[in-house]
Design a protein around this motif. Structure first.
Motif, PDB file in Angstrom:
ATOM      1  N   ALA A  21       0.833  -1.209   0.000  1.00  0.00           N
ATOM      2  CA  ALA A  21       0.000   0.000   0.000  1.00  0.00           C
ATOM      3  C   ALA A  21       0.864   1.254   0.000  1.00  0.00           C
ATOM      4  O   ALA A  21       0.574   2.228  -0.723  1.00  0.00           O
ATOM      5  CB  ALA A  21      -0.928  -0.010   1.210  1.00  0.00           C
ATOM      6  N   VAL A  22       1.920   1.237   0.805  1.00  0.00           N
ATOM      7  CA  VAL A  22       2.831   2.385   0.838  1.00  0.00           C
ATOM      8  C   VAL A  22       3.502   2.572  -0.517  1.00  0.00           C
ATOM      9  O   VAL A  22       3.667   3.699  -1.005  1.00  0.00           O
ATOM     10  CB  VAL A  22       3.888   2.197   1.947  1.00  0.00           C
ATOM     11  CG1 VAL A  22       4.980   3.254   1.833  1.00  0.00           C
ATOM     12  CG2 VAL A  22       3.223   2.267   3.318  1.00  0.00           C
ATOM     13  N   GLY A  25       1.056   4.188  -2.865  1.00  0.00           N
ATOM     14  CA  GLY A  25       0.848   5.584  -2.479  1.00  0.00           C
ATOM     15  C   GLY A  25       2.024   6.472  -2.835  1.00  0.00           C
ATOM     16  O   GLY A  25       1.844   7.583  -3.349  1.00  0.00           O
ATOM     17  N   LEU A  29       1.889   9.532  -5.538  1.00  0.00           N
ATOM     18  CA  LEU A  29       2.233  10.875  -5.064  1.00  0.00           C
ATOM     19  C   LEU A  29       3.371  11.474  -5.883  1.00  0.00           C
ATOM     20  O   LEU A  29       3.280  12.621  -6.369  1.00  0.00           O
ATOM     21  CB  LEU A  29       2.619  10.819  -3.591  1.00  0.00           C
ATOM     22  CG  LEU A  29       3.089  12.143  -2.963  1.00  0.00           C
ATOM     23  CD1 LEU A  29       1.943  13.146  -2.970  1.00  0.00           C
ATOM     24  CD2 LEU A  29       3.592  11.908  -1.548  1.00  0.00           C
ATOM     25  N   SER A  62       9.265   0.856  -0.381  1.00  0.00           N
ATOM     26  CA  SER A  62       8.458  -0.221   0.201  1.00  0.00           C
ATOM     27  C   SER A  62       9.337  -1.383   0.652  1.00  0.00           C
ATOM     28  O   SER A  62       9.039  -2.046   1.654  1.00  0.00           O
ATOM     29  CB  SER A  62       7.415  -0.709  -0.809  1.00  0.00           C
ATOM     30  OG  SER A  62       8.031  -1.334  -1.926  1.00  0.00           O
TER      31      SER A  62
END
Length: 336
Positions: A21-22, A25, A29, A62
């Protein structure tokens, strides 16, 4: 869910989920900051940023996070595991991000990929899939390079999305077969971990080599689309002008006429092309303006305005004002 299905603990599955998920994201971004909300994959600069930020920086972040969380949970992960994570996640990001971007509505400078299944799609991805199955179903010959033809054809015909889809098909087949202990990667000395790593690196470089080529093709597609749009706009303006716009050759024969010709003269454009420009002039008009026209052709004049009387298709005479301008080629001669 996949990690649990593979026999991993709930804790390990949670760490992997958080790290994934990171990664997504961070990629979204960074790419949005550099390339905007709808990345233009036809722009080589945007494509490079996508590869660096989405395919390298985000997986690195990640991977570090996963390594840290695993160490905090007393599960030791060697640096080689971080490298495996980086390769696998870089491959997944580069392959699937353009596909998801397209299917979720980003058609900014994307090749006009028809979502309807047709014969061409079946041929490209069907035959390419069969070729991939053949390559990875045997362990006798190092035929990995043969799948590059599949990616190349899909890239040429379907752009970046085609490259991504073909690479995804190859990745699914290659990794599944290699994990089962088969395929040409088994020709490399080492254990299953080493064989899977070889398959990952091969897929990563195969797809990465297709991206610049796909970007160039996408840019050409966009340029052609813009040229067609501008041409259609110009043609629309040309056809809807109320005055006759024309061009003649050096002999004074019509080369180009717009649709106003039909309204003013009563003759169709197709019928008139190739006619002498003097064909519809009355005898008096022809005698009066012939000398002036010769001055224009000889180069003595660059522009000329004439009041002429023409005979329409219905036999009626009509007075028209004609503006003439000489057009010259790069050698300074009257253009044909």
């Amino acid at each position: 869910v996949g990690a649990i299905g593979a026999g991993d603990s709930w804790l390990k599955a949670m760490i992997i989920s958080v790290a994934n998920a990171v990664e997504v994201g961070v990629a979204i971004l960074l790419i949005r900051r550099k390339c905007g909300t709808d990345p233009n994959f036809a722009n080589l600069g945007n494509l490079i940023w996508f590869v660096v930020l989405g395919g390298l920086v985000a997986p690195m972040v990640s991977g570090v996070l996963a390594l840290t969380l695993f160490s905090m949970s007393s599960q030791y992960i060697p640096m080689l595991g971080w490298f495996d994570w980086l390769i696998a996640h870089s491959l997944g990001m580069l392959i699937f991000a353009p596909i998801f971007s397209f299917f979720f509505g980003n058609t900014n400078c994307i090749h006009q990929w028809n979502k309807k299944v047709d014969i061409e799609y079946l041929l490209i991805f069907g035959v390419g899939g069969l070729l991939t199955v053949y390559v990875f179903s045997q362990t006798s010959y190092p035929f990995l390079f043969m799948t590059s033809l599949f990616v190349l054809i899909a890239t040429v015909r379907k752009g970046i999305v085609g490259a991504s889809l073909s690479a995804a098909i190859i990745a699914i087949i290659a990794i599944a077969v290699t994990y089962s202990g088969s395929g040409p990667a088994q020709l490399v000395d080492g254990d299953r971990h080493g064989n899977v790593l070889v398959a990952h690196i091969f897929l990563l470089f195969t797809f990465a080599s297709a991206l610049p080529f796909a970007s160039i093709l996408e840019a050409q597609t966009v340029s052609q689309r813009e040229l067609r749009f501008r041409r259609d706009q110009t043609q629309s303006i040309f056809d809807n002008m109320r005055d006759i716009v024309f061009r003649t050759d050096k002999s004074g024969r019509w080369l180009v006429l717009n649709l106003a010709w039909e309204t003013i003269t009563g003759y169709s454009v197709e019928q008139a092309l190739g006619w002498p420009a003097t064909k519809l002039l009355t005898k008096e008009t022809l005698q009066r303006t012939e000398a002036e026209y010769l001055r224009l052709v000889s180069g003595e004049l660059n522009t000329l305005t004439l009041n002429q009387t023409i005979i329409r298709a219905d036999g009626q005479e009509r007075l028209v004002e004609v503006f003439l301008e000489a057009v010259y080629d790069e050698k300074g001669k009257l253009a044909t």
